[in-house]
Design a protein around this motif. Structure first.
Motif, PDB file in Angstrom:
ATOM      1  N   GLY A   1      15.125  81.081  18.339  1.00  0.00           N
ATOM      2  CA  GLY A   1      16.051  81.256  19.462  1.00  0.00           C
ATOM      3  C   GLY A   1      15.710  80.304  20.608  1.00  0.00           C
ATOM      4  O   GLY A   1      16.585  79.673  21.203  1.00  0.00           O
ATOM      5  N   ILE A   2      14.414  80.178  20.895  1.00  0.00           N
ATOM      6  CA  ILE A   2      13.975  79.273  21.967  1.00  0.00           C
ATOM      7  C   ILE A   2      14.364  77.838  21.598  1.00  0.00           C
ATOM      8  O   ILE A   2      14.799  77.046  22.431  1.00  0.00           O
ATOM      9  N   LEU A   3      14.213  77.532  20.311  1.00  0.00           N
ATOM     10  CA  LEU A   3      14.498  76.176  19.844  1.00  0.00           C
ATOM     11  C   LEU A   3      16.002  75.864  19.884  1.00  0.00           C
ATOM     12  O   LEU A   3      16.409  74.792  20.305  1.00  0.00           O
ATOM     13  N   HIS A   4      16.817  76.830  19.436  1.00  0.00           N
ATOM     14  CA  HIS A   4      18.231  76.499  19.218  1.00  0.00           C
ATOM     15  C   HIS A   4      19.204  77.082  20.236  1.00  0.00           C
ATOM     16  O   HIS A   4      20.299  76.553  20.399  1.00  0.00           O
ATOM     17  N   VAL A   5      18.839  78.205  20.881  1.00  0.00           N
ATOM     18  CA  VAL A   5      19.848  78.938  21.663  1.00  0.00           C
ATOM     19  C   VAL A   5      19.640  78.815  23.178  1.00  0.00           C
ATOM     20  O   VAL A   5      20.610  78.685  23.930  1.00  0.00           O
ATOM     21  N   LEU A   6      18.380  78.831  23.602  1.00  0.00           N
ATOM     22  CA  LEU A   6      18.104  78.923  25.046  1.00  0.00           C
ATOM     23  C   LEU A   6      18.775  77.807  25.849  1.00  0.00           C
ATOM     24  O   LEU A   6      19.291  78.034  26.950  1.00  0.00           O
ATOM     25  N   SER A   7      18.802  76.608  25.290  1.00  0.00           N
ATOM     26  CA  SER A   7      19.305  75.467  26.070  1.00  0.00           C
ATOM     27  C   SER A   7      20.761  75.659  26.486  1.00  0.00           C
ATOM     28  O   SER A   7      21.171  75.206  27.558  1.00  0.00           O
ATOM     29  N   ALA A   8      21.545  76.349  25.659  1.00  0.00           N
ATOM     30  CA  ALA A   8      22.962  76.561  26.012  1.00  0.00           C
ATOM     31  C   ALA A   8      23.062  77.412  27.272  1.00  0.00           C
ATOM     32  O   ALA A   8      23.889  77.149  28.150  1.00  0.00           O
ATOM     33  N   HIS A   9      22.204  78.410  27.384  1.00  0.00           N
ATOM     34  CA  HIS A   9      22.210  79.279  28.569  1.00  0.00           C
ATOM     35  C   HIS A   9      21.694  78.512  29.794  1.00  0.00           C
ATOM     36  O   HIS A   9      22.207  78.671  30.904  1.00  0.00           O
ATOM     37  N   VAL A  10      20.667  77.696  29.573  1.00  0.00           N
ATOM     38  CA  VAL A  10      20.123  76.897  30.674  1.00  0.00           C
ATOM     39  C   VAL A  10      21.200  75.919  31.173  1.00  0.00           C
ATOM     40  O   VAL A  10      21.401  75.743  32.373  1.00  0.00           O
ATOM     41  N   ASP A  11      21.901  75.339  30.233  1.00  0.00           N
ATOM     42  CA  ASP A  11      22.951  74.364  30.562  1.00  0.00           C
ATOM     43  C   ASP A  11      23.987  74.985  31.510  1.00  0.00           C
ATOM     44  O   ASP A  11      24.359  74.395  32.531  1.00  0.00           O
ATOM     45  N   VAL A  12      24.420  76.195  31.198  1.00  0.00           N
ATOM     46  CA  VAL A  12      25.420  76.872  32.038  1.00  0.00           C
ATOM     47  C   VAL A  12      24.852  77.095  33.445  1.00  0.00           C
ATOM     48  O   VAL A  12      25.511  76.813  34.451  1.00  0.00           O
TER      49      VAL A  12
ATOM     50  N   ILE B   1      14.216  71.773  43.624  1.00  0.00           N
ATOM     51  CA  ILE B   1      13.598  71.719  42.287  1.00  0.00           C
ATOM     52  C   ILE B   1      13.937  72.968  41.485  1.00  0.00           C
ATOM     53  O   ILE B   1      13.769  74.084  41.972  1.00  0.00           O
ATOM     54  N   LEU B   2      14.360  72.729  40.255  1.00  0.00           N
ATOM     55  CA  LEU B   2      14.582  73.838  39.326  1.00  0.00           C
ATOM     56  C   LEU B   2      13.373  73.916  38.398  1.00  0.00           C
ATOM     57  O   LEU B   2      13.007  72.919  37.777  1.00  0.00           O
ATOM     58  N   MET B   3      12.718  75.084  38.356  1.00  0.00           N
ATOM     59  CA  MET B   3      11.552  75.231  37.474  1.00  0.00           C
ATOM     60  C   MET B   3      11.857  76.261  36.385  1.00  0.00           C
ATOM     61  O   MET B   3      12.241  77.387  36.693  1.00  0.00           O
ATOM     62  N   ILE B   4      11.677  75.858  35.140  1.00  0.00           N
ATOM     63  CA  ILE B   4      11.967  76.787  34.034  1.00  0.00           C
ATOM     64  C   ILE B   4      10.711  76.995  33.202  1.00  0.00           C
ATOM     65  O   ILE B   4      10.236  76.091  32.504  1.00  0.00           O
ATOM     66  N   ALA B   5      10.164  78.216  33.317  1.00  0.00           N
ATOM     67  CA  ALA B   5       8.910  78.527  32.619  1.00  0.00           C
ATOM     68  C   ALA B   5       9.182  78.857  31.156  1.00  0.00           C
ATOM     69  O   ALA B   5      10.224  79.418  30.821  1.00  0.00           O
ATOM     70  N   TYR B   6       8.242  78.533  30.292  1.00  0.00           N
ATOM     71  CA  TYR B   6       8.324  78.959  28.884  1.00  0.00           C
ATOM     72  C   TYR B   6       8.114  80.475  28.850  1.00  0.00           C
ATOM     73  O   TYR B   6       7.267  80.996  29.589  1.00  0.00           O
ATOM     74  N   PRO B   7       8.864  81.195  28.027  1.00  0.00           N
ATOM     75  CA  PRO B   7       8.821  82.657  28.128  1.00  0.00           C
ATOM     76  C   PRO B   7       7.597  83.305  27.473  1.00  0.00           C
ATOM     77  O   PRO B   7       7.713  84.174  26.614  1.00  0.00           O
ATOM     78  N   LEU B   8       6.422  82.874  27.871  1.00  0.00           N
ATOM     79  CA  LEU B   8       5.160  83.458  27.404  1.00  0.00           C
ATOM     80  C   LEU B   8       4.238  83.604  28.617  1.00  0.00           C
ATOM     81  O   LEU B   8       4.262  82.750  29.520  1.00  0.00           O
ATOM     82  N   GLN B   9       3.420  84.644  28.619  1.00  0.00           N
ATOM     83  CA  GLN B   9       2.566  84.965  29.768  1.00  0.00           C
ATOM     84  C   GLN B   9       1.728  83.775  30.249  1.00  0.00           C
ATOM     85  O   GLN B   9       1.673  83.478  31.442  1.00  0.00           O
ATOM     86  N   GLY B  10       1.078  83.099  29.308  1.00  0.00           N
ATOM     87  CA  GLY B  10       0.169  82.012  29.664  1.00  0.00           C
ATOM     88  C   GLY B  10       0.882  80.800  30.245  1.00  0.00           C
ATOM     89  O   GLY B  10       0.233  79.867  30.743  1.00  0.00           O
ATOM     90  N   HIS B  11       2.197  80.783  30.178  1.00  0.00           N
ATOM     91  CA  HIS B  11       2.976  79.682  30.755  1.00  0.00           C
ATOM     92  C   HIS B  11       3.630  80.126  32.068  1.00  0.00           C
ATOM     93  O   HIS B  11       3.701  79.351  33.021  1.00  0.00           O
ATOM     94  N   VAL B  12       4.093  81.367  32.101  1.00  0.00           N
ATOM     95  CA  VAL B  12       4.740  81.881  33.317  1.00  0.00           C
ATOM     96  C   VAL B  12       3.747  81.842  34.489  1.00  0.00           C
ATOM     97  O   VAL B  12       4.100  81.446  35.603  1.00  0.00           O
ATOM     98  N   ILE B  13       2.500  82.218  34.230  1.00  0.00           N
ATOM     99  CA  ILE B  13       1.508  82.305  35.321  1.00  0.00           C
ATOM    100  C   ILE B  13       1.312  80.947  36.018  1.00  0.00           C
ATOM    101  O   ILE B  13       1.528  80.844  37.230  1.00  0.00           O
ATOM    102  N   PRO B  14       0.941  79.875  35.296  1.00  0.00           N
ATOM    103  CA  PRO B  14       0.783  78.606  36.031  1.00  0.00           C
ATOM    104  C   PRO B  14       2.090  78.083  36.627  1.00  0.00           C
ATOM    105  O   PRO B  14       2.069  77.431  37.671  1.00  0.00           O
ATOM    106  N   PHE B  15       3.222  78.390  35.988  1.00  0.00           N
ATOM    107  CA  PHE B  15       4.508  77.962  36.563  1.00  0.00           C
ATOM    108  C   PHE B  15       4.754  78.624  37.914  1.00  0.00           C
ATOM    109  O   PHE B  15       5.194  77.978  38.865  1.00  0.00           O
ATOM    110  N   VAL B  16       4.477  79.917  37.994  1.00  0.00           N
ATOM    111  CA  VAL B  16       4.685  80.637  39.260  1.00  0.00           C
ATOM    112  C   VAL B  16       3.755  80.060  40.339  1.00  0.00           C
ATOM    113  O   VAL B  16       4.175  79.814  41.474  1.00  0.00           O
ATOM    114  N   HIS B  17       2.497  79.819  39.972  1.00  0.00           N
ATOM    115  CA  HIS B  17       1.562  79.296  40.978  1.00  0.00           C
ATOM    116  C   HIS B  17       1.957  77.885  41.426  1.00  0.00           C
ATOM    117  O   HIS B  17       1.832  77.538  42.596  1.00  0.00           O
TER     118      HIS B  17
END
Ligand SMILES: O=c1ccn([C@@H]2O[C@H](COP(=O)(O)OP(=O)(O)O[C@H]3O[C@H](CO)[C@@H](O)[C@H](O)[C@H]3O)[C@@H](O)[C@H]2O)c(=O)[nH]1
Length: 496
Positions: free
Chosen positions: A110-121, A10-26
């Motif tokens: 940037g999250i809307l338009h750019v991040l996906s290109a990096h994730v794709d790679v 499983i690949l898990m990609i957290a949203y880059p904000l504290q309140g999202h990273v925490i539940p993703f890690v758990h």
């Protein structure tokens, strides 16, 4: 799950904000403890902030030092305990020095338009290893999940870190729009109650997420929400950090649309007060010794989370209100609480002298360690969903001061539906006298007894949901989700 050979990677990609990273890690550690291989992805900026804060925290855990004393893997301790969690980072398109809090909208573009290109790679690389990734768990706010999942033939799982009620209101934005409660093109939005959303008995417009109440509905956050809630309709599964018994009708109605699993509360796996994995974006001040010196159930904890801002006037009124109330308190005033370019002192001159040992003001702390301490009596909160779940888990009643996003809806659940909290003030601007009065009502007297009784009952629901024997709802839902995900991954593999 006991058959490793069938277990998806499983690949898990957290949203880059504290309140999202925490539940993703758990959630990642929870899934890994069930035998899955996980590759967890943070943005470089989040990774940098966590590791920087770990190195300067008074209590650092989960730190693996690499060359030049740099932390290079936040899951090192978790792996030592036997979990197969790998770690990767992607660029969000901005340099590390870019102030994402100050330039919020640019960051979101940037999250809307750019991040996906990096994730794709990155995903392209991870699908061509000898243990290829087969499943993607990404944050519901990501707009590109179905694009990536389809391109690489992955099971597409959306993880929603807020209540199901908030999810369903966004999900049915078209209904809100056609009924004139949201983004009304001609007039102001309707102000009467909304009673046509499936699974929602009735809700006042003022209790919707701030973005659904906004006059300007073209902001970057709106554009993210529009796309994300189109995209989530293409997800194979939605998992939600809530509890079925807390929102039964809303969840049932959503399940008519697509497979939705309530798996919350998603909390640290290894004991409650200490996680194996560092997640804090700011160094944690240690409050334990101070708390140890305070009587049982006497301290108010104040925090407005990691994301929302409030005004300097509000800080001042709350400060005076706390002083007037006479309670002891710990107050998290994060450095950018008003704005990261605000350099003047936030609290009035002499405030800290007047407080003396009655209060502790810190930039950040281990919230879980603080609110699970026996000295805690109440939590003045912005109503972030993690804070609510954590507070209920610790049996602590809430004083609600919602600032942004889902926090208004969360407040309704806490104050109006579950009766485990009070409003800080009935209307804005807040005043010190109302603040003081409501702190007193929260902590002492008849209202406090009632709140404590109610929070105990809701805490019971959370505990039952997670119980292993007999299987509680979240325990069973997580297992059902796992079975369904494995089956889906096998079908996808065969079709390839
Ligand atoms: O000093 C502190 C303050 C907070 N926390 C932790 O940080 C998290 C904060 O999460 P939350 O209470 O949900 O607030 P936000 O950080 O503001 O979270 C964002 O994400 C949440 C989940 O999507 C939303 O519900 C919120 O409205 C949104 O602002 C919690 O786990 C806290 O335990 C700490 O460890 N130390």
């Amino acid at each position: 799950m006991d058959n490793h050979s069938q277990s998806p990677h499983i690949l898990m990609i957290a949203y880059p904000l504290q309140g999202h990273v925490i539940p993703f890690v758990h959630l990642a550690t929870k899934l890994a403890s069930k035998g899955f291989t996980i590759t967890f992805v943070n943005t470089e900026s989040i990774h940098h902030q966590i590791t920087k804060s770990q190195l300067s925290s008074s209590s650092s855990s989960g730190v693996l030092l690499g060359p030049n004393n740099k932390v290079h893997d936040i899951f090192a301790e978790a792996r030592k305990s036997g979990l197969d969690i790998r770690y990767a980072t992607v660029s969000d398109g901005f340099p590390l020095t870019f102030d994402r809090s100050l330039h919020h909208d640019q960051f979101m573009e940037g999250i809307l338009h750019v991040l996906s290109a990096h994730v794709d790679v990155l995903v392209g690389k991870l699908v061509s290893t000898n243990q290829p990734v087969t499943c993607l768990i990404s944050d519901t706010f990501y707009v590109w999940s179905s694009m990536i999942a389809n391109k690489y033939n992955l099971v597409n799982v959306s993880f929603w870190t807020e209540p199901a009620l908030v999810f369903t209101l966004y999900y049915h934005m078209d209904l809100l729009r056609t009924n004139g409660h949201f983004a009304s093109p001609h007039d102001d939005n309707r102000e009467d109650a909304i009673d046509y959303i499936p699974g929602v008995a009735r809700i006042d417009p003022k209790d919707m997420a701030s973005y659904l109440q906004a006059a300007d509905t073209t902001t970057v956050v709106h554009r993210i929400i529009y796309k994300a809630f189109e995209d989530v309709k293409r997800a194979d599964f939605v998992i939600c950090n809530t509890v079925q018994e807390l929102e039964p009708k809303t969840i049932s109605a959503l399940q008519q649309k697509q497979p939705v699993y309530a798996v919350g509360p998603v909390l640290p796996a290894a004991g409650f007060t200490k996680s194996l994995v560092g997640t804090s974006l700011w160094p944690e001040s240690d409050c334990t010794r101070w708390l140890n010196s305070k009587p049982h159930a006497s301290v108010l904890y104040i925090s407005f989370g990691s994301y929302a801002h409030c005004t300097k006037d509000e800080i001042v009124e709350i400060g005076h209100g706390v002083l007037l109330s006479g309670v002891s308190f710990i107050w998290v005033l994060r450095p950018d609480i008003v704005s990261s370019d605000q350099t003047d002192p936030l609290l009035p001159l002499g405030f800290e002298d007047e407080v003396k040992d009655r209060g502790m003001i810190v930039p950040w702390c281990s919230q879980i360690a603080v609110i699970s301490h026996p000295a805690l009596a109440g939590f003045l909160t912005h109503c972030g969903w993690n804070s609510i779940l954590e507070s209920v888990w610790c049996g602590i009643p809430l004083l609600c001061f919602p600032l942004l996003t889902d926090q208004f809806t969360n407040r309704k659940l806490v104050v109006d539906d579950w009766r485990i909290g009070l409003n800080l003030c009935d209307k804005k601007p807040i005043t010190r006298h109302e603040v003081a009065r409501n702190i007193t009502r929260l902590i002492s007297g008849e209202s406090a007894d009632e709140l404590r009784k109610n929070v105990k009952a809701v805490k019971g629901l959370l505990e039952n949901a997670l119980s292993v024997a007999p299987g509680g709802s979240s325990h069973n839902n997580l297992n059902q989700f796992i079975d369904d995900m494995i089956m889906k991954a096998n079908i996808k593999k065969k079709k390839k």
